[in-house]
Design a protein around this motif. Structure first.
Motif, short mmCIF file in Angstrom:
data_model
loop_
_atom_site.label_atom_id
_atom_site.label_comp_id
_atom_site.label_asym_id
_atom_site.label_seq_id
_atom_site.Cartn_x
_atom_site.Cartn_y
_atom_site.Cartn_z
N ALA A 52 -55.44 -37.33 35.49
CA ALA A 52 -54.88 -37.14 34.15
C ALA A 52 -53.35 -37.19 34.20
O ALA A 52 -52.72 -37.79 33.31
CB ALA A 52 -55.35 -35.81 33.58
N THR A 53 -52.77 -36.59 35.23
CA THR A 53 -51.32 -36.63 35.36
C THR A 53 -50.83 -38.05 35.58
O THR A 53 -49.87 -38.48 34.94
CB THR A 53 -50.86 -35.73 36.54
N LEU A 54 -51.49 -38.78 36.44
CA LEU A 54 -51.10 -40.17 36.69
C LEU A 54 -51.23 -41.00 35.42
O LEU A 54 -50.33 -41.78 35.09
CB LEU A 54 -51.96 -40.77 37.81
N ALA A 55 -52.30 -40.82 34.69
CA ALA A 55 -52.50 -41.58 33.45
C ALA A 55 -51.41 -41.25 32.43
O ALA A 55 -50.90 -42.14 31.75
CB ALA A 55 -53.87 -41.28 32.87
N SER A 56 -51.01 -39.98 32.35
CA SER A 56 -49.99 -39.61 31.37
C SER A 56 -48.63 -40.17 31.75
O SER A 56 -47.85 -40.55 30.88
CB SER A 56 -49.92 -38.09 31.21
N VAL A 57 -48.34 -40.24 33.02
CA VAL A 57 -47.05 -40.79 33.46
C VAL A 57 -47.05 -42.30 33.29
O VAL A 57 -46.05 -42.89 32.88
CB VAL A 57 -46.76 -40.40 34.92
N GLU A 58 -48.18 -42.95 33.55
CA GLU A 58 -48.26 -44.40 33.38
C GLU A 58 -48.13 -44.80 31.92
O GLU A 58 -47.69 -45.89 31.62
CB GLU A 58 -49.57 -44.93 33.94
N ASP A 59 -48.51 -43.92 30.99
CA ASP A 59 -48.45 -44.22 29.57
C ASP A 59 -47.03 -44.14 29.01
O ASP A 59 -46.76 -44.63 27.93
CB ASP A 59 -49.35 -43.27 28.76
N VAL A 60 -46.12 -43.51 29.74
CA VAL A 60 -44.74 -43.37 29.29
C VAL A 60 -44.01 -44.66 29.59
O VAL A 60 -44.00 -45.12 30.72
CB VAL A 60 -44.05 -42.18 30.01
N PRO A 61 -43.38 -45.27 28.57
CA PRO A 61 -42.63 -46.50 28.82
C PRO A 61 -41.49 -46.25 29.81
O PRO A 61 -40.88 -45.18 29.80
CB PRO A 61 -42.06 -46.87 27.45
N ALA A 62 -41.24 -47.20 30.65
CA ALA A 62 -40.13 -47.08 31.60
C ALA A 62 -38.82 -46.98 30.83
O ALA A 62 -38.69 -47.49 29.72
CB ALA A 62 -40.10 -48.29 32.53
N ALA A 63 -37.85 -46.33 31.41
CA ALA A 63 -36.56 -46.12 30.75
C ALA A 63 -35.94 -47.45 30.33
O ALA A 63 -35.38 -47.57 29.24
CB ALA A 63 -35.62 -45.36 31.68
N SER A 64 -36.07 -48.47 31.15
CA SER A 64 -35.48 -49.76 30.81
C SER A 64 -36.21 -50.42 29.65
O SER A 64 -35.62 -51.17 28.88
CB SER A 64 -35.49 -50.69 32.03
N GLU A 65 -37.48 -50.15 29.47
CA GLU A 65 -38.24 -50.72 28.36
C GLU A 65 -37.92 -50.01 27.05
O GLU A 65 -37.99 -50.62 25.99
CB GLU A 65 -39.73 -50.61 28.63
N GLN A 66 -37.57 -48.74 27.10
CA GLN A 66 -37.29 -47.98 25.89
C GLN A 66 -36.10 -48.57 25.13
O GLN A 66 -36.07 -48.60 23.92
CB GLN A 66 -37.03 -46.52 26.21
N GLY A 67 -35.11 -49.05 25.85
CA GLY A 67 -33.95 -49.64 25.21
C GLY A 67 -34.24 -50.96 24.54
O GLY A 67 -33.53 -51.37 23.63
N ARG A 68 -35.27 -51.65 24.97
CA ARG A 68 -35.61 -52.96 24.41
C ARG A 68 -36.45 -52.86 23.15
O ARG A 68 -36.62 -53.82 22.46
CB ARG A 68 -36.40 -53.78 25.44
#
Length: 69
Positions: A52-68
């Motif tokens: 569950a922890t891995l799935a929740s972290v994988e669902d968070v957009p990478a910092a570089s993607e957030q800016g795009r």
């Protein structure tokens, strides 16, 4: 911590991920006081928490993607 594409995930996601892993692994502390026949249930619970922890972290957009976005 890195996302699936190798980019770093946000600090908040990394902290949440670390907290989730710590909490899941802390559950293993009961093994010393638990009969061996009950260990599998504890391992399954820990595995579920880690997944569950891995799935929740994988669902968070990478910092570089957030800016795009």
């Amino acid at each position: 911590m890195a996302g699936t594409d190798g980019a770093a995930v946000t600090d908040g996601a990394a902290e949440a991920g670390e907290a989730g892993v710590t909490a899941a692994l802390a559950r293993m502390a009961v093994l010393g006081d638990t009969p061996v026949r009950e260990h599998v249930a504890v391992f399954e619970e820990v595995l579920g928490g880690l997944e569950a922890t891995l799935a929740s972290v994988e669902d968070v957009p990478a910092a570089s993607e957030q800016g795009r976005r």
